[in-house]
Design an enzyme around this catalytic site. Structure first.
Site, PDB file in Angstrom:
ATOM      1  N   SER A  85       0.828  -1.385  -0.369  1.00  0.00           N
ATOM      2  CA  SER A  85      -0.326  -0.481  -0.233  1.00  0.00           C
ATOM      3  C   SER A  85       0.436   1.381   0.153  1.00  0.00           C
ATOM      4  O   SER A  85       2.306   1.046   0.135  1.00  0.00           O
ATOM      5  CB  SER A  85      -1.024  -0.002   1.188  1.00  0.00           C
ATOM      6  OG  SER A  85      -1.653   1.335   1.500  1.00  0.00           O
ATOM      7  N   TYR A  98      -1.838  -0.699  10.313  1.00  0.00           N
ATOM      8  CA  TYR A  98      -1.734  -1.322   9.042  1.00  0.00           C
ATOM      9  C   TYR A  98      -0.380   0.109   8.165  1.00  0.00           C
ATOM     10  O   TYR A  98       0.477  -1.504   7.643  1.00  0.00           O
ATOM     11  CB  TYR A  98      -2.721   0.256   8.231  1.00  0.00           C
ATOM     12  CG  TYR A  98      -3.085  -0.417   6.436  1.00  0.00           C
ATOM     13  CD1 TYR A  98      -3.673  -1.513   6.390  1.00  0.00           C
ATOM     14  CD2 TYR A  98      -2.764   0.809   5.972  1.00  0.00           C
ATOM     15  CE1 TYR A  98      -3.903  -1.464   5.120  1.00  0.00           C
ATOM     16  CE2 TYR A  98      -3.133   0.138   4.648  1.00  0.00           C
ATOM     17  CZ  TYR A  98      -3.489  -1.134   4.186  1.00  0.00           C
ATOM     18  OH  TYR A  98      -4.270  -1.619   2.915  1.00  0.00           O
TER      19      TYR A  98
HETATM   20  N1  LIG Z   1      -8.614  -0.259  -1.890  1.00  0.00           N
HETATM   21  C1  LIG Z   1      -7.885   0.654  -1.643  1.00  0.00           C
HETATM   22  O1  LIG Z   1      -7.959   2.269  -1.878  1.00  0.00           O
HETATM   23  C2  LIG Z   1      -5.962  -0.498  -0.967  1.00  0.00           C
HETATM   24  C3  LIG Z   1      -5.056   0.587  -1.624  1.00  0.00           C
HETATM   25  C4  LIG Z   1      -3.706  -0.064  -0.622  1.00  0.00           C
HETATM   26  C5  LIG Z   1      -3.795  -1.078  -0.596  1.00  0.00           C
HETATM   27  N2  LIG Z   1      -4.882  -1.704  -0.605  1.00  0.00           N
HETATM   28  C6  LIG Z   1      -5.265  -3.182  -0.357  1.00  0.00           C
HETATM   29  O2  LIG Z   1      -5.139  -3.956  -1.687  1.00  0.00           O
HETATM   30  C7  LIG Z   1      -5.610  -5.392  -0.497  1.00  0.00           C
HETATM   31  C8  LIG Z   1      -7.553  -5.378  -1.566  1.00  0.00           C
HETATM   32  O3  LIG Z   1      -7.317  -4.511  -0.426  1.00  0.00           O
HETATM   33  P1  LIG Z   1      -9.248  -3.506  -0.983  1.00  0.00           P
HETATM   34  O4  LIG Z   1      -9.650  -2.304  -1.342  1.00  0.00           O
HETATM   35  O5  LIG Z   1     -10.015  -4.993  -2.341  1.00  0.00           O
HETATM   36  O6  LIG Z   1     -10.271  -4.489   0.385  1.00  0.00           O
HETATM   37  P2  LIG Z   1     -12.058  -5.186   0.711  1.00  0.00           P
HETATM   38  O7  LIG Z   1     -11.849  -5.201   2.149  1.00  0.00           O
HETATM   39  O8  LIG Z   1     -12.764  -4.150  -0.276  1.00  0.00           O
HETATM   40  O9  LIG Z   1     -11.343  -6.308   0.301  1.00  0.00           O
HETATM   41  C9  LIG Z   1     -10.414  -6.960   0.676  1.00  0.00           C
HETATM   42  C10 LIG Z   1     -10.853  -8.818   0.163  1.00  0.00           C
HETATM   43  O10 LIG Z   1      -9.637  -9.311   1.440  1.00  0.00           O
HETATM   44  C11 LIG Z   1     -10.630 -10.367   1.731  1.00  0.00           C
HETATM   45  N3  LIG Z   1     -10.237 -11.196   2.711  1.00  0.00           N
HETATM   46  C12 LIG Z   1     -10.532  -9.719   4.434  1.00  0.00           C
HETATM   47  N4  LIG Z   1      -9.896 -11.146   5.097  1.00  0.00           N
HETATM   48  C13 LIG Z   1      -9.950 -12.105   4.568  1.00  0.00           C
HETATM   49  C14 LIG Z   1      -9.700 -13.264   5.408  1.00  0.00           C
HETATM   50  N5  LIG Z   1      -9.443 -13.118   6.493  1.00  0.00           N
HETATM   51  N6  LIG Z   1      -9.306 -14.425   4.722  1.00  0.00           N
HETATM   52  C15 LIG Z   1      -9.419 -14.499   3.082  1.00  0.00           C
HETATM   53  N7  LIG Z   1      -9.682 -13.071   2.723  1.00  0.00           N
HETATM   54  C16 LIG Z   1     -10.044 -12.110   3.228  1.00  0.00           C
HETATM   55  C17 LIG Z   1     -12.040 -10.004   1.714  1.00  0.00           C
HETATM   56  O11 LIG Z   1     -13.284 -10.951   1.651  1.00  0.00           O
HETATM   57  C18 LIG Z   1     -12.378  -8.697   0.647  1.00  0.00           C
HETATM   58  O12 LIG Z   1     -12.247 -10.275  -0.631  1.00  0.00           O
HETATM   59  C19 LIG Z   1      -5.736  -4.959   0.388  1.00  0.00           C
HETATM   60  O13 LIG Z   1      -4.342  -6.342   0.629  1.00  0.00           O
HETATM   61  C20 LIG Z   1      -5.498  -3.917   0.847  1.00  0.00           C
HETATM   62  O14 LIG Z   1      -4.971  -3.506   2.169  1.00  0.00           O
HETATM   63  C21 LIG Z   1      -6.424  -1.144  -0.675  1.00  0.00           C
END
Ligand SMILES: NC(=O)c1ccc[n+]([C@@H]2O[C@H](COP(=O)([O-])OP(=O)(O)OC[C@H]3O[C@@H](n4cnc5c(N)ncnc54)[C@H](O)[C@@H]3O)[C@@H](O)[C@H]2O)c1
Length: 193
Positions: A85, A98
């Site tokens: 991230s 985080y």
């Molecule tokens: N969306 C953003 O702006 C952003 C920015 C930087 C990093 N990220 C990273 O991207 C990745 C995806 O995030 P996102 O935005 O799609 O989040 P989201 O919350 O929309 O999706 C997260 C996904 O992780 C799965 N998940 C959560 N806990 C779990 C577990 N214990 N076992 C299995 N699956 C699990 C959920 O089911 C979901 O499908 C993450 O690692 C997040 O930290 C997202």
């Protein structure tokens, strides 16, 4: 397959079943993750909340690597991609768990590259603010406008933007790239000030 990455028996079953049914594993994307969102006031949360950040963002992916890399090495090819991230390099209030856990991802990946080569490469993609369910739950037009102030490409990210960088690392086109983190962020930072 259903898999709670916080449960070790689920991870073992995921890998065993995949190898049994598909004959091997050559690409691992460690994308499940979460935490942060400016909710980590150190005086209002517990050490268990911080532990969860690390378990979800770091330990589960590390354990999956431990389980899949022997299969990849046996087949002579493997590509692993972690989702980190922009929080791994930004400095913000209420993000210590985080942000710290995602910084650990970057350095874990850089070190594991030395353990896993030459057959297996490992890299990380660091999204900026990307339109997913997690972001939509906190996004308002005002927040979006502030985020775009320091973003040369004047829009937020989409899942496809992130997938493009993951495809690069997952495919042989990046065969001399390992231990790296690339930030996919519209060229800037989507901070809240
Ligand atoms: N969306 C953003 O702006 C952003 C920015 C930087 C990093 N990220 C990273 O991207 C990745 C995806 O995030 P996102 O935005 O799609 O989040 P989201 O919350 O929309 O999706 C997260 C996904 O992780 C799965 N998940 C959560 N806990 C779990 C577990 N214990 N076992 C299995 N699956 C699990 C959920 O089911 C979901 O499908 C993450 O690692 C997040 O930290 C997202």
């Amino acid at each position: 397959m259903e898999c709670n990455v916080l449960k070790d028996d689920n991870l073992v079953n995921l890998v065993d079943t995949t190898v049994k049914e598909l004959g091997g594993i050559h690409i691992l994307i460690n994308n499940a993750g979460g935490g942060g969102g400016g909710r980590e006031n150190p005086f209002k949360i517990s050490v268990d909340d911080i532990k969860r950040d690390y378990e979800l963002n770091v330990f589960s992916g590390w354990r999956l690597c431990q389980l899949v890399v022997p299969h990849m090495k046996k087949d002579g090819y493997g590509a692993i991609v972690f989702t980190t991230s922009m929080s791994s390099v930004n400095k913000s209030p209420n993000m210590s768990g985080y942000g710290g856990s995602k910084a650990a991802v970057n350095h874990t990946v850089a070190n594991l590259a030395h353990d896993f080569g030459p057959e297996v490469r490992i890299n990380a993609v660091g999204p900026g603010a990307t339109r997913t369910a997690a972001l939509e739950s906190v996004l308002t037009p005002e927040i979006e406008e502030t985020m775009l102030k320091h973003t040369p490409i004047k829009r937020l990210g989409t899942a496809d933007d992130i997938a493009g960088a993951m495809l690069y690392f997952a495919s042989p086109i990046s065969e001399w790239v390992s231990g790296q983190t690339i930030f996919v962020n519209g060229g800037g930072q989507q901070t809240l000030e």
